[in-house]
Structures are given as structure tokens and as C-alpha cells.
Design a protein around this motif. Structure first.
Motif, mmCIF file in Angstrom:
data_model
loop_
_atom_site.group_PDB
_atom_site.id
_atom_site.type_symbol
_atom_site.label_atom_id
_atom_site.label_comp_id
_atom_site.label_asym_id
_atom_site.label_seq_id
_atom_site.Cartn_x
_atom_site.Cartn_y
_atom_site.Cartn_z
ATOM 1 N N LYS A 90 7.996 2.220 16.186
ATOM 2 C CA LYS A 90 8.233 2.173 14.747
ATOM 3 C C LYS A 90 7.436 3.277 14.082
ATOM 4 N N SER A 91 8.005 3.806 13.026
ATOM 5 C CA SER A 91 7.366 4.858 12.253
ATOM 6 C C SER A 91 7.537 4.515 10.773
ATOM 7 N N PRO A 92 6.610 4.938 9.920
ATOM 8 C CA PRO A 92 6.771 4.657 8.494
ATOM 9 C C PRO A 92 7.799 5.563 7.815
ATOM 10 N N ASP A 94 11.463 7.663 7.244
ATOM 11 C CA ASP A 94 12.905 7.747 7.383
ATOM 12 C C ASP A 94 13.312 9.037 6.687
ATOM 13 N N VAL A 98 8.241 8.185 3.326
ATOM 14 C CA VAL A 98 7.633 6.908 3.687
ATOM 15 C C VAL A 98 8.479 5.805 3.062
ATOM 16 N N THR A 99 9.191 5.061 3.904
ATOM 17 C CA THR A 99 10.036 3.978 3.411
ATOM 18 C C THR A 99 9.656 2.633 4.024
ATOM 19 N N HIS A 100 8.947 2.639 5.138
ATOM 20 C CA HIS A 100 8.533 1.412 5.808
ATOM 21 C C HIS A 100 7.028 1.221 5.568
ATOM 22 N N PHE A 101 6.704 0.492 4.518
ATOM 23 C CA PHE A 101 5.321 0.402 4.085
ATOM 24 C C PHE A 101 4.470 -0.491 4.987
ATOM 25 N N GLU A 102 5.090 -1.423 5.710
ATOM 26 C CA GLU A 102 4.327 -2.214 6.671
ATOM 27 C C GLU A 102 3.826 -1.320 7.802
ATOM 28 N N ALA A 103 4.676 -0.413 8.257
ATOM 29 C CA ALA A 103 4.264 0.542 9.290
ATOM 30 C C ALA A 103 3.212 1.497 8.742
ATOM 31 N N ASN A 142 5.324 3.378 -5.073
ATOM 32 C CA ASN A 142 5.070 2.334 -4.073
ATOM 33 C C ASN A 142 3.868 2.677 -3.199
#
Length: 154
Positions: A90-92, A94, A98-103, A142
Motif C-alpha cells: 500500500k502507498s499513500p 494515487d 496523497v489520497t490514502h491518508f491512513e497509509a 486534508n
């Protein structure tokens, strides 16, 4: 990076070696002077360090994986065989945003712990993060929200 001449007219780039990450010292001078933390999330590597230093203290891959057997999380350079875990990485990012803030939180926690920051619940240093050209305002908002609310940066 220097190219190596192979057979005939073929030139190759040497394979980049990733060393195991280490814990940096968080001495009293850094703690008292409160220099900003500089974070550069590149397309494949993250570089973290203190403002005013000539080169970053940490450099690790921008990915993490969770093993299926024992649910252990491997982050950055600790991933030994990338090909074996490529499906679960997994990477933050896309498309460089940065679109995956949990990563992002997972990688940021990892980097801050490797820098030696030991403050509970907040980071007492300003944080400067690079971003790609044309980053949308809602993603910047965000990211700022995560930094201010989760890490309590000044």
C-alpha cells in the motif's frame, strides 16, 4: 547517478541499494531549538530530516505491507523481497497525490519514530512537506488537518 556500460551499446543504471533504516538521535540541542522537520514524499522514496542540515537523515520506500501469516506490518526498507508482497503493498499516493491518508499516517508515524521523536500525542516541531505541482486545495486541506489534529504540529 552514474550509468554503467553493459554488453555492446547497452547502458544500465546500477541497482539502488536500500539499507535497513536506523533510529536517529533526538538530542537536547534539537529538542530545545525546535528546528522544522522537512519531509519529502517522492514518487518512490520518502526523505526526512531536520531543516538546516545538508542531507536528510532518513530515506525509505513509500510503501508498506501487512503479511498474511502473522499480520506484521513491514514498512519501507524493511520489506525484503518486494516481488513476493507486491499484491499487498500500500502507498499513500494515487497518481502522485496523497489520497490514502491512513497509509500516510502509517508512513509518517514510522518516519517520526525513526527520527527519534518521543513526544506523546504531539510533535513539538513545525513540519514542512513537499507536494507535487498542481496539488488540489482539498488534498492540501486534508493533509493540513491530519498534521494539526493528529500530530498537533505548531
Amino acid at each position: 547517478m552514474k550509468m554503467i556500460r553493459g554488453e555492446g551499446d547497452i547502458y544500465m543504471f546500477p541497482e539502488q541499494k536500500h539499507l535497513q533504516d536506523y533510529y536517529c538521535s533526538y538530542d537536547a540541542q534539537i529538542r530545545d531549538s525546535k528546528p522544522p522537520i522537512v519531509v519529502d514524499y517522492g514518487s518512490s522514496n520518502c526523505r526526512m530530516g531536520w531543516a538546516g542540515e545538508t542531507k536528510p537523515r532518513l530515506m525509505f520506500r513509500n510503501v508498506f505491507t501487512k503479511s498474511r501469516k502473522d499480520s506484521e506490518i513491514q514498512i519501507g526498507n524493511a520489506i525484503g523481497n518486494i516481488e513476493a508482497v507486491r499484491q499487498t503493498m500500500k502507498s499513500p499516493f494515487d497518481r502522485n497525490l496523497v489520497t490514502h491518508f491512513e497509509a500516510f499516517e502509517t508512513l509518517m508515524d514510522y518516519g517520526l519514530s525513526r527520527l527519534g521523536i518521543d513526544s506523546e500525542g504531539k510533535v513539538d516541531h513545525p513540519v514542512c512537506i513537499t507536494e507535487c505541482l498542481g496539488n488540489p486545495n482539498f488534498l492540501r486541506h486534508n493533509l493540513s488537518q491530519v498534521l494539526f489534529e493528529l500530530y498537533g504540529v505548531p
